[in-house]
Each structure stands twice: as structure tokens, then as C-alpha cells.
Design a protein around this motif. Sequence first.
Motif, mmCIF file in Angstrom:
data_model
loop_
_atom_site.group_PDB
_atom_site.id
_atom_site.type_symbol
_atom_site.label_atom_id
_atom_site.label_comp_id
_atom_site.label_asym_id
_atom_site.label_seq_id
_atom_site.Cartn_x
_atom_site.Cartn_y
_atom_site.Cartn_z
ATOM 1 N N GLU A 145 -9.792 -0.613 0.193
ATOM 2 C CA GLU A 145 -9.079 0.299 1.087
ATOM 3 C C GLU A 145 -8.189 1.154 0.195
ATOM 4 O OE1 GLU A 145 -7.229 -1.463 4.573
ATOM 5 O OE2 GLU A 145 -8.313 -3.316 4.135
ATOM 6 N N VAL A 146 -8.408 2.468 0.218
ATOM 7 C CA VAL A 146 -7.786 3.356 -0.764
ATOM 8 C C VAL A 146 -6.722 4.222 -0.112
ATOM 9 C CG1 VAL A 146 -8.187 5.241 -2.398
ATOM 10 C CG2 VAL A 146 -9.880 3.414 -2.161
ATOM 11 N N THR A 147 -5.561 4.289 -0.765
ATOM 12 C CA THR A 147 -4.518 5.267 -0.435
ATOM 13 C C THR A 147 -4.315 6.132 -1.671
ATOM 14 O OG1 THR A 147 -3.411 3.734 1.061
ATOM 15 C CG2 THR A 147 -2.128 5.609 0.272
ATOM 16 N N ILE A 148 -4.245 7.436 -1.493
ATOM 17 C CA ILE A 148 -4.123 8.349 -2.631
ATOM 18 C C ILE A 148 -2.949 9.289 -2.419
ATOM 19 C CG2 ILE A 148 -5.811 9.942 -1.654
ATOM 20 C CD1 ILE A 148 -6.691 10.601 -4.520
ATOM 21 N N LEU A 149 -2.123 9.462 -3.450
ATOM 22 C CA LEU A 149 -0.995 10.385 -3.433
ATOM 23 C C LEU A 149 -1.148 11.353 -4.593
ATOM 24 C CD1 LEU A 149 1.961 7.889 -2.838
ATOM 25 C CD2 LEU A 149 0.820 9.296 -1.131
ATOM 26 N N VAL A 150 -1.077 12.636 -4.324
ATOM 27 C CA VAL A 150 -1.228 13.658 -5.355
ATOM 28 C C VAL A 150 -0.034 14.604 -5.313
ATOM 29 C CG1 VAL A 150 -2.667 15.531 -6.256
ATOM 30 C CG2 VAL A 150 -3.739 13.526 -5.220
ATOM 31 N N ASN A 151 0.653 14.736 -6.450
ATOM 32 C CA ASN A 151 1.788 15.665 -6.587
ATOM 33 C C ASN A 151 2.868 15.447 -5.538
ATOM 34 O OD1 ASN A 151 0.806 16.922 -8.860
ATOM 35 N ND2 ASN A 151 -0.177 18.567 -7.747
ATOM 36 N N GLU A 152 3.209 14.185 -5.304
ATOM 37 C CA GLU A 152 4.229 13.867 -4.315
ATOM 38 C C GLU A 152 5.592 13.707 -4.999
ATOM 39 O OE1 GLU A 152 4.007 13.896 -1.239
ATOM 40 O OE2 GLU A 152 1.921 13.576 -0.665
ATOM 41 N N PRO A 153 6.680 14.005 -4.269
ATOM 42 C CA PRO A 153 8.023 13.797 -4.826
ATOM 43 C C PRO A 153 8.365 12.314 -4.890
ATOM 44 C CG PRO A 153 8.157 14.516 -2.555
ATOM 45 C CD PRO A 153 6.705 14.613 -2.930
ATOM 46 N N LEU A 154 9.453 12.005 -5.570
ATOM 47 C CA LEU A 154 9.827 10.617 -5.822
ATOM 48 C C LEU A 154 10.017 9.827 -4.533
ATOM 49 C CD1 LEU A 154 10.719 8.319 -7.686
ATOM 50 C CD2 LEU A 154 13.032 9.292 -7.638
ATOM 51 N N HIS A 155 10.706 10.403 -3.534
ATOM 52 C CA HIS A 155 10.995 9.628 -2.332
ATOM 53 C C HIS A 155 9.723 9.222 -1.600
ATOM 54 C CE1 HIS A 155 10.426 13.523 -0.275
ATOM 55 N NE2 HIS A 155 10.198 12.801 0.804
ATOM 56 N N ARG A 156 8.723 10.085 -1.630
ATOM 57 C CA ARG A 156 7.455 9.772 -0.962
ATOM 58 C C ARG A 156 6.696 8.691 -1.734
ATOM 59 N NH1 ARG A 156 3.943 9.132 3.185
ATOM 60 N NH2 ARG A 156 1.864 9.898 2.712
ATOM 61 N N VAL A 157 6.621 8.839 -3.063
ATOM 62 C CA VAL A 157 5.924 7.855 -3.890
ATOM 63 C C VAL A 157 6.587 6.488 -3.756
ATOM 64 C CG1 VAL A 157 5.336 7.194 -6.262
ATOM 65 C CG2 VAL A 157 5.074 9.568 -5.524
ATOM 66 N N GLY A 158 7.914 6.470 -3.834
ATOM 67 C CA GLY A 158 8.623 5.206 -3.738
ATOM 68 C C GLY A 158 8.418 4.506 -2.409
ATOM 69 N N ALA A 159 8.438 5.286 -1.323
ATOM 70 C CA ALA A 159 8.272 4.691 0.007
ATOM 71 C C ALA A 159 6.891 4.082 0.178
ATOM 72 C CB ALA A 159 8.531 5.748 1.081
ATOM 73 N N VAL A 160 5.851 4.823 -0.226
ATOM 74 C CA VAL A 160 4.481 4.330 -0.074
ATOM 75 C C VAL A 160 4.242 3.127 -0.985
ATOM 76 C CG1 VAL A 160 2.036 4.902 -0.352
ATOM 77 C CG2 VAL A 160 3.611 6.570 0.649
ATOM 78 N N LEU A 161 4.747 3.193 -2.223
ATOM 79 C CA LEU A 161 4.563 2.089 -3.153
ATOM 80 C C LEU A 161 5.248 0.820 -2.639
ATOM 81 C CD1 LEU A 161 4.577 2.290 -6.975
ATOM 82 C CD2 LEU A 161 5.936 0.524 -5.880
ATOM 83 N N GLY A 162 6.456 0.962 -2.108
ATOM 84 C CA GLY A 162 7.157 -0.196 -1.577
ATOM 85 C C GLY A 162 6.419 -0.847 -0.423
ATOM 86 N N GLU A 163 5.893 -0.024 0.499
ATOM 87 C CA GLU A 163 5.133 -0.555 1.627
ATOM 88 C C GLU A 163 3.831 -1.194 1.160
ATOM 89 O OE1 GLU A 163 4.584 2.658 4.289
ATOM 90 O OE2 GLU A 163 6.715 2.864 4.800
ATOM 91 N N PHE A 164 3.206 -0.612 0.136
ATOM 92 C CA PHE A 164 1.939 -1.115 -0.384
ATOM 93 C C PHE A 164 2.080 -2.568 -0.830
ATOM 94 C CE2 PHE A 164 -0.850 -1.710 -4.137
ATOM 95 C CZ PHE A 164 -2.089 -1.522 -3.533
ATOM 96 N N PHE A 165 3.095 -2.872 -1.628
ATOM 97 C CA PHE A 165 3.269 -4.230 -2.130
ATOM 98 C C PHE A 165 3.909 -5.159 -1.087
ATOM 99 C CE2 PHE A 165 2.961 -2.136 -6.360
ATOM 100 C CZ PHE A 165 1.900 -2.886 -6.843
ATOM 101 N N HIS A 166 4.726 -4.605 -0.208
ATOM 102 C CA HIS A 166 5.418 -5.439 0.776
ATOM 103 C C HIS A 166 4.456 -6.015 1.800
ATOM 104 C CE1 HIS A 166 7.741 -6.192 4.511
ATOM 105 N NE2 HIS A 166 8.656 -6.659 3.675
ATOM 106 N N ASP A 167 3.398 -5.274 2.139
ATOM 107 C CA ASP A 167 2.498 -5.676 3.216
ATOM 108 C C ASP A 167 1.348 -6.562 2.750
ATOM 109 O OD1 ASP A 167 4.040 -4.231 4.955
ATOM 110 O OD2 ASP A 167 2.793 -2.433 4.856
ATOM 111 N N CYS A 168 1.339 -6.961 1.481
ATOM 112 C CA CYS A 168 0.211 -7.728 0.947
ATOM 113 C C CYS A 168 0.334 -9.211 1.293
ATOM 114 C CB CYS A 168 0.131 -7.571 -0.570
ATOM 115 S SG CYS A 168 -0.329 -5.913 -1.090
ATOM 116 N N ARG A 169 -0.835 -9.857 1.390
ATOM 117 C CA ARG A 169 -0.897 -11.299 1.588
ATOM 118 C C ARG A 169 -1.228 -11.997 0.272
ATOM 119 N NH1 ARG A 169 -4.021 -9.471 6.282
ATOM 120 N NH2 ARG A 169 -5.912 -10.003 5.132
ATOM 121 N N HIS A 170 -1.146 -13.332 0.283
ATOM 122 C CA HIS A 170 -1.320 -14.116 -0.925
ATOM 123 C C HIS A 170 -2.700 -13.914 -1.542
ATOM 124 C CE1 HIS A 170 -2.110 -17.717 -3.378
ATOM 125 N NE2 HIS A 170 -0.800 -17.732 -3.597
ATOM 126 N N ASP A 171 -3.737 -13.807 -0.697
ATOM 127 C CA ASP A 171 -5.107 -13.728 -1.210
ATOM 128 C C ASP A 171 -5.628 -12.305 -1.326
ATOM 129 O OD1 ASP A 171 -5.131 -13.314 1.500
ATOM 130 O OD2 ASP A 171 -6.857 -14.599 1.904
#
Length: 616
Positions: free
Chosen positions: A45-71
Motif C-alpha cells: 500500500e503506497v503513499t507518495i509525497l512530492v515537494n511537500e513542506p515540512l509540516h505536511r511531511v511530518g504529519a504524514v510520516l507520524g501517522e504512517f508509523f503510528h498506525d502500524c501493527r506488530h506484524d
Amino acid sequence: MGRKLALLIATYAYEDEGLRQLTAPGHDAVALAEVLRDPDIAGFEVTILVNEPLHRVGAVLGEFFHDCRHDDLTLLYFTGHGLKDDEGRLHLATADTRRTNLAFTSLSAEQIDRAMSGCMSRQQVLILDCCYSGAFPAGWLAKGDADVHTLERFQGRGRTVLTASDATQYSFEGDHVSGSAARSVFTRHLVHGLREGTADLDDDGNITLDELYVYVHDKVVDEMPQQRPKRQDNVEGRIVIARNVNWAPPVHLGEEPTARASAPEQMPLLQVTPLSVPTPVPLVAGRMRWVFRTGGCVRSVPAVVDGVVYVGSDDGALYAIDATTGEERWRRMLNAEGVVRSTPIVNGAVVFTTADRSLYAVDARTGALRWERLLGSQTTLTVGIVGSLVYVGASNGVYAYNAEDGQERWRNVGQGMTSYQWMVLTERLVIVGNTGSHVYGLPQADSGKTWATRIPHRSVSGPSALSDDMSLLYVGNSRGELRCVGTSDGERLGEHGVTGKAIYSAPTYVSGSTESPGTIYVGNDDGHLYALEDFSYERKWRFVTGAPVRTSPAVDDATVYFGSDDGIVYGVDVTTGLERWRFSSGGPVRSSPTVMHGLVYVGSDDKGLYALQATY
């Protein structure tokens, strides 16, 4: 088995002029996304960010790792500038990074490490294809050595880190930077090894992360001996990253070979609906002439008349701004509830509506109030002028006022059982659409009704597009269908099923010639802008963004301009649909742009009105 999740971050265009513009990152991310999302190869499952400012990159990156499960298996890929500050710390540059303020404008290695450490996944892959350099200006003293020591910054259990290089010199993008290299050497071999299956070194049908690294390392060193990829891992067992789509079992003595054998028993891959990947990105970022900050979100369409930009804001004010310099001429403050979202109409006076059920006319030169009228119901934020009359759409009907003094001439209420939501004007009709799927043609001279027609599945877009001769009206609905209505009698003349999602913005019509038909440009909540041929409704092209498109495009001879909820203003070639440039604002773009004298004027939810260079 858990999910396979990938976040790809690519930055090639920077506001800081000291950071050179790169040729490869946008193409790298698109190419890698395509192979990772392929369910026959990797099934991520792919999410792609191109030429985004810091606040957008940080928000998406934080949600990406926060929503993961152990496996879950997670893969984070970054391509762009990696900057080493004068204390030797590593930062990854985003579109708005400033070399003189890395601490607050870039994504630090420490932030990424903390996000990964807080993630429940125990199979984490980090791939960095960066151009490393010192961030300090010429003449500053750099502390530390010439290496970035990337691997040391991302140590952690359950992690594998792959880097394209680890020295404070640029990674190679072909033979030189300014050429037309499609991808960097590192990512090119990464993509090829996965797509063609050549990274399956033991020929067992599976591509492990170890095999992928060895394959890419050897290919890069063979091609560019100066560049040395590196790896670090702290993972129990092996990670199967993909299948070898060209794998076939070996033929033993006495066996008949088969044309195509089934894939081996292996770790199953999640079958997902592939996510859309943006059209290959350009090599140019949008250039800003100026930005004017208001006190609220800017969602109305700017009106540009005689060198002045008139625009309303959610702070309850109407602004007059110099179109060349961005300096404020005047502002008309209303009240806290007087949100201005209608497009100002300028005819000596500036006429506009507010969300507190008021209609205003102010002097275009000074902003002085000429007259004000309280409407009988909530406005639909639409207003138009024909001759000496001002027409206003409201939730319960249409009102006509004298443009000079604001005296009511007539009102037409109660035609439909539900609220009106948009209005357009032809030479003799006021055409309104309601929330109950009906469109009405009302005469401009009185309160009668000329025709009524029904648009199935709610006509949600508006105001809608008119053909050049005003004989045709194009309306979008909640099912993503574009429908055509004759303005003289309301006859439905055709339709085109664009997508299954709603069209919330008005289409834009551009006339054709005797050799070619006109074109209808329309945005959709599926994250696309469509170019459709008039009459046949055949798709000429579609452009993929990162979020719903709820703005009406503006078009000049060569380019289509529009904004998206991903906070980006796009400039797209009218003929090919290929991106020419993009500009990242600080919030969703719900203001449709206006093009005038080589500039694109557009508002954003970050409270800014931007003037962008139209051509590059």
C-alpha cells in the motif's frame, strides 16, 4: 500476515535558492511506487509525497508509523537533499527547508528515529537515496568529517537501512546533474531488480532485502565506482520484499519444461487496490511573485481589475491588493460572522455576499460602503451583475437589486422544494441549481420561470460552466457524472461518467476550432483533474494529484491552473496533461485561481493570497 506499507518522500524543488534543483527525485519516487504497488511483484500500500513542506511531511510520516501493527512490514523511502549541519547532525530537506534554520525547517534524523522507535512494527525498512552536502554557507567552519554516518543515526531493533552513499558529496544522477537522467543510479537498479526479478540472486522465486541490497550495490559500484551504497540491519530472520515475476522452477533431467510454472510457496502478499501514483513530476517548481497574508482562510475566487486584486477572507474582511506588488490598498472589515467567500464583482463598486446573509457594495477605489442589504435567507455565496441589476443566489431563491442603490427589484422564491446552491447568468436568464437535483431557468426581467429540468444524483457543482455562446451548461453531480443542459429550454443533451466520486467544483469550458472540438476541464474528489472532449466526452487526459480537486481550473493558451486539497497549485499542459510546475502552499487550496497578465492569483487555507508566475 500483516500489511505491507510504503511511504515515499521525494523533494526536487526548494524555496532556498542555495539548494540546487534536482533532476531525479520525482521520477525516482514514481518509478519505485509503481513497482512496489504492483500486486504481482510486491503488493505494498503506497503513499507518495512530492515537494511537500515540512509540516505536511511530518504529519504524514507520524501517522504512517503510528498506525502500524506488530506484524506489518513498513518501508520509508526518501530521495532529495540530505544536509549535514555545522554540528555534524543529519537533516533531510523538504520544499521549505532553509539552510540557515535547519532545526525548524527540515526533517532531522532524530525525528525520524523517534518515529520509527515508537512504531510497533518489527520489520522496518529505511531507504535513503540522498544527495548529501554541508548545509552551512561558504565561509562557515564545518565541524565533523566528510562522512554523514547515516547508519549510526538509525540504529534500532527490527530495522534495515539502505543508503545510496554516505559522503558529503552529491550522489550521481547519470553523468551530470543538468542532463535528462530519469532516475538516479541507485534507484534505477533498485527498480529494475524488483520489476524484472533480477535481484532474485538464489533463483528461488523470492527477492529478500539482503538479495536486493547486494544486487543494487554491485550494479552501482560497477557503473559508478565513486559511489558506495551501504547497509545496516538488526532484524531476526529474512525479509521477503517481493516476488520474482519471471521465476520458473529449474528443469531436471527427464522432465519436460513448462512454458510458465506457478510461483513457489512463499510468504503471501497482500492483495490491495493499487493507489494512484502522480503523473511523472516536472523539473521546475512554481515561482512566487508575492504573498499577502489575511486573517482567515482565503476561499473566494480573486477578482483582478485595473491592477487591483479584490478577494474576501474568512476573517470577515474584503481586501484590495496591488496586483503587481502585493501591497494592501484598503480593507473593508465586516464582522466575525461575515465570512466572504463569494467572488467579488467589480463594476465601479465591488459587490459581494457574506455568510451572515448580507449583500454589500463598496467603492472599488476606497472601500467606502455604498450600500448594504440583508437578505431573507442564507446566501449561496454567488452574485452576478448584468446591466443595471445585481443578482444574488440565496438558499430560498434569487433576488435582483439595483446596482446603483441596492433597492430590490424583484425576488423569485419557492420554485424548488430544497435550497438553491449555485447560480449562473446568461444574456437573458438566471440559472440556478438546488440540492434536490433540479435546475431552473428564470427570466432576468421578472420573477417568472422559463424552464425546469432534473439532474439525477444531485447536481453538486456550481456555479457551472457555460459554452462560449452561452447555449450549453455543464453540470457535475454527486456520482461524478458530467451532464450537459441546453440553456434555452433546459433539455439534457448528454452526459459522461467521469468517476464514481463527486464533482464539487465547477467545470471550465475552453472553446475549440473548426478542426478540433472544445475541451471541458473538471476536478473530482477522486484526486484527478480531467480533460474531456466536448460533445463526445472522450477523455483527452487526466492528471493525478494527492487529494480531492475542489477548485475550478483557470486556463490560458498553454496551461491549466488549479488547486487541490493537498495544498498544491498545479500548472498542467493543456494538450498533454503533463505537469509544468507546482507550488506548495501551507494548507488546502479551495480558492479557484484567476490568471491575469502572466500571473496566477490564488488563495489558500493557510490565510495567504499568492501571486505565482504563470509561465516558466
